[in-house]
Design an enzyme around this catalytic site. Structure first.
Site, PDB file in Angstrom:
ATOM      1  N   ASP A 240       0.805  -1.151   0.027  1.00  0.00           N
ATOM      2  CA  ASP A 240      -0.047  -0.142  -0.191  1.00  0.00           C
ATOM      3  C   ASP A 240       0.734   1.289   0.201  1.00  0.00           C
ATOM      4  O   ASP A 240       0.337   2.249   0.011  1.00  0.00           O
ATOM      5  CB  ASP A 240      -0.858  -0.170   1.266  1.00  0.00           C
ATOM      6  CG  ASP A 240      -0.175  -0.018   2.544  1.00  0.00           C
ATOM      7  OD1 ASP A 240      -0.952  -0.003   3.366  1.00  0.00           O
ATOM      8  OD2 ASP A 240       0.999  -0.036   2.622  1.00  0.00           O
ATOM      9  N   CYS A 274       5.064  -8.252 -11.470  1.00  0.00           N
ATOM     10  CA  CYS A 274       4.173  -8.237 -10.379  1.00  0.00           C
ATOM     11  C   CYS A 274       3.222  -9.353 -10.559  1.00  0.00           C
ATOM     12  O   CYS A 274       3.667 -10.410 -10.807  1.00  0.00           O
ATOM     13  CB  CYS A 274       3.492  -6.829 -10.085  1.00  0.00           C
ATOM     14  SG  CYS A 274       2.603  -6.338 -11.582  1.00  0.00           S
ATOM     15  N   ARG A 280       2.196  -2.390 -10.815  1.00  0.00           N
ATOM     16  CA  ARG A 280       3.492  -2.365 -10.090  1.00  0.00           C
ATOM     17  C   ARG A 280       4.696  -2.379 -11.150  1.00  0.00           C
ATOM     18  O   ARG A 280       5.481  -1.641 -10.873  1.00  0.00           O
ATOM     19  CB  ARG A 280       3.689  -3.264  -9.084  1.00  0.00           C
ATOM     20  CG  ARG A 280       3.121  -2.861  -7.541  1.00  0.00           C
ATOM     21  CD  ARG A 280       3.140  -4.167  -6.744  1.00  0.00           C
ATOM     22  NE  ARG A 280       1.969  -4.921  -6.873  1.00  0.00           N
ATOM     23  CZ  ARG A 280       1.618  -5.984  -6.046  1.00  0.00           C
ATOM     24  NH1 ARG A 280       2.459  -6.008  -5.038  1.00  0.00           N
ATOM     25  NH2 ARG A 280       0.639  -6.597  -6.088  1.00  0.00           N
ATOM     26  N   SER A 281       4.570  -3.388 -12.059  1.00  0.00           N
ATOM     27  CA  SER A 281       5.592  -3.315 -13.269  1.00  0.00           C
ATOM     28  C   SER A 281       5.729  -2.119 -14.092  1.00  0.00           C
ATOM     29  O   SER A 281       6.780  -1.780 -14.488  1.00  0.00           O
ATOM     30  CB  SER A 281       5.158  -4.687 -13.944  1.00  0.00           C
ATOM     31  OG  SER A 281       5.396  -5.897 -13.322  1.00  0.00           O
ATOM     32  N   GLN A 321      -2.737   1.248 -13.325  1.00  0.00           N
ATOM     33  CA  GLN A 321      -4.250   0.710 -13.164  1.00  0.00           C
ATOM     34  C   GLN A 321      -5.191   1.626 -12.385  1.00  0.00           C
ATOM     35  O   GLN A 321      -6.336   1.494 -12.772  1.00  0.00           O
ATOM     36  CB  GLN A 321      -3.911  -0.750 -12.457  1.00  0.00           C
ATOM     37  CG  GLN A 321      -3.442  -1.764 -13.346  1.00  0.00           C
ATOM     38  CD  GLN A 321      -3.608  -3.132 -12.421  1.00  0.00           C
ATOM     39  OE1 GLN A 321      -2.483  -3.423 -11.571  1.00  0.00           O
ATOM     40  NE2 GLN A 321      -4.370  -4.045 -12.769  1.00  0.00           N
TER      41      GLN A 321
END
Length: 398
Positions: A240, A274, A280-281, A321
């Site tokens: 987070d 990820c 995250r990637s 995202q």
């Protein structure tokens, strides 16, 4: 284009950090590449379009954008505007009935024109995309966390692309959901053998830090009797990104990977994953790319980083995202470039937050490929203490 969101994939929490405002072989389809190029507008049209969707002036910097969107709570609108600028390319191979079970999420598939294609004749499909940023001279392979039946294909791809690094940005299990299979050895000295691909993976050394772990791996082709050294960089910080320490730990991790040399153009593409390979990637690849581009500019803060995001989405769908991830992306770039610009006050504050001490420089001898298995065994002690490194004063990625 609606941006795909994989279940529970890395939603960045709210931030209250006001200080952030102050030769590789890849098989690609030639016809698809022509299609991509034909849909790209020229530089003037891109700039005109950017001015129409949220820029107050041609010289508005990314810090100014950040301040405006913070004050107006406009991150959701900014996120939608990015999505509106992106094309939905075909992904027929990834969505075919044959390959559906080989995707971790049904709504995240590689585009046909940029998908990685292995040399396994029986099944060359893997949910992975080749991303190329010519201006930054950087290339990446973005992929989802390996499935149990695709770990061998994953390592075959690493071998075939001569990748020097695997960058993992997720935990194996998050919120009681499996996000990735255990595809690397569990402990030092253990070897995994993937007979069907003729690849073995041995862990030579492990270095554990508060928010990341570095595994020093030895890959061997049992058919070619060739051995290579590969770094496995695993970010283990909180998903987070709690404030303010998590942002600093992410940048510590990013700079440590950069200083290893594994992201440089002369190396094979780094493999970044990820869970879905887009959240995250995407943040990792985008932040690194923007920092490289900003280092090349006279006024780094005038880089149009939303356009960089749009450009990278031509290669893999859905990078970044959520609006919260877009916000974190901006914060990481702004803080990261301030460190590279060697603002001493900022560097002192950042080092205090990250609590990571500097380490020695990368040992370039690790990049050599060996044909005899015994050579690497003798060189195990030659690994530098990579996991303790933060950027040296004024240090930049080469």
């Amino acid at each position: 284009m609606a941006t795909p969101v994989s279940p529970e994939d890395w939603e960045v929490s709210d931030f209250e950090l006001a200080s952030s405002t102050s030769g590789t072989s890849v098989t690609l389809s030639s016809t698809s590449l022509v299609s991509v190029e034909s849909r790209c507008t020229d530089e003037e049209e891109e700039e005109e379009g950017m001015l129409k969707w949220g820029y107050l002036s041609e010289r508005m910097t990314m810090e100014s954008e950040f301040q405006v969107w913070e004050a107006t709570r406009g991150w959701h609108q900014a996120f939608l505007e990015v999505s509106d600028r992106c094309y939905d390319y075909t992904s027929q191979v990834g969505r075919s009935l044959e390959n559906r079970s080989r995707n971790r999420y049904a709504n995240v598939s590689p585009y046909d024109h940029s998908r990685m294609q292995g040399e396994d004749e029986q099944n060359n499909y893997i949910n992975a995309s080749f991303v190329m940023v010519e201006e930054a001279q950087r290339k990446y392979i973005l992929t989802r966390g390996p499935l149990p039946n695709k770990c061998s294909h994953f390592w075959l791809m690493v071998w075939q692309q001569n990748s020097r690094a695997v960058i993992m940005l997720n935990h194996l299990v998050e919120n009681n959901n499996t996000k990735c299979s255990q595809y690397w050895p569990l402990c030092q000295g253990q070897t995994l053998l993937f007979k069907e691909m003729g690849i073995s993976v041995c862990m030579l050394k492990e270095e554990v830090r508060i928010s990341f772990t570095v595994h020093f791996l030895r890959l061997k082709s049992t058919m070619m009797r060739e051995v290579r050294s590969v770094f496995h960089f695993h970010y283990t910080g909180r998903a987070d990104f709690g404030v303010p320490k998590a942002l600093a730990s992410f940048l510590s991790f990013l700079f440590m990977v950069r200083e290893s040399g594994c992201l440089n153009d002369e190396q094979g593409p780094a493999v970044i994953h990820c869970s879905a390979g887009i959240g995250r990637s995407g943040i990792f690849a985008l932040v690194n790319t923007c920092l490289v581009l900003m280092e090349k500019r006279e006024d780094p803060f005038c880089l149009n980083i939303r356009q960089v995001l749009v450009n990278l989405r031509k290669y893999r769908m859905g990078l970044i995202q959520t609006p919260k991830q877009l916000r974190f992306f901006y914060m990481a770039v702004i803080k990261g470039v301030k460190f590279l610009m060697a603002d001493e006050n900022f560097k002192k504050k950042w080092k205090a937050l990250s609590n990571v001490r500097p380490g020695p420089s990368y040992d370039e001898s690790l990049s050599q490929t060996h044909t005899e298995f015994e050579d690497t065994v003798e060189r195990d002690a030659g690994f530098s203490d990579l996991a303790t490194r933060t950027p040296n004063s004024g240090g930049r990625e080469q």
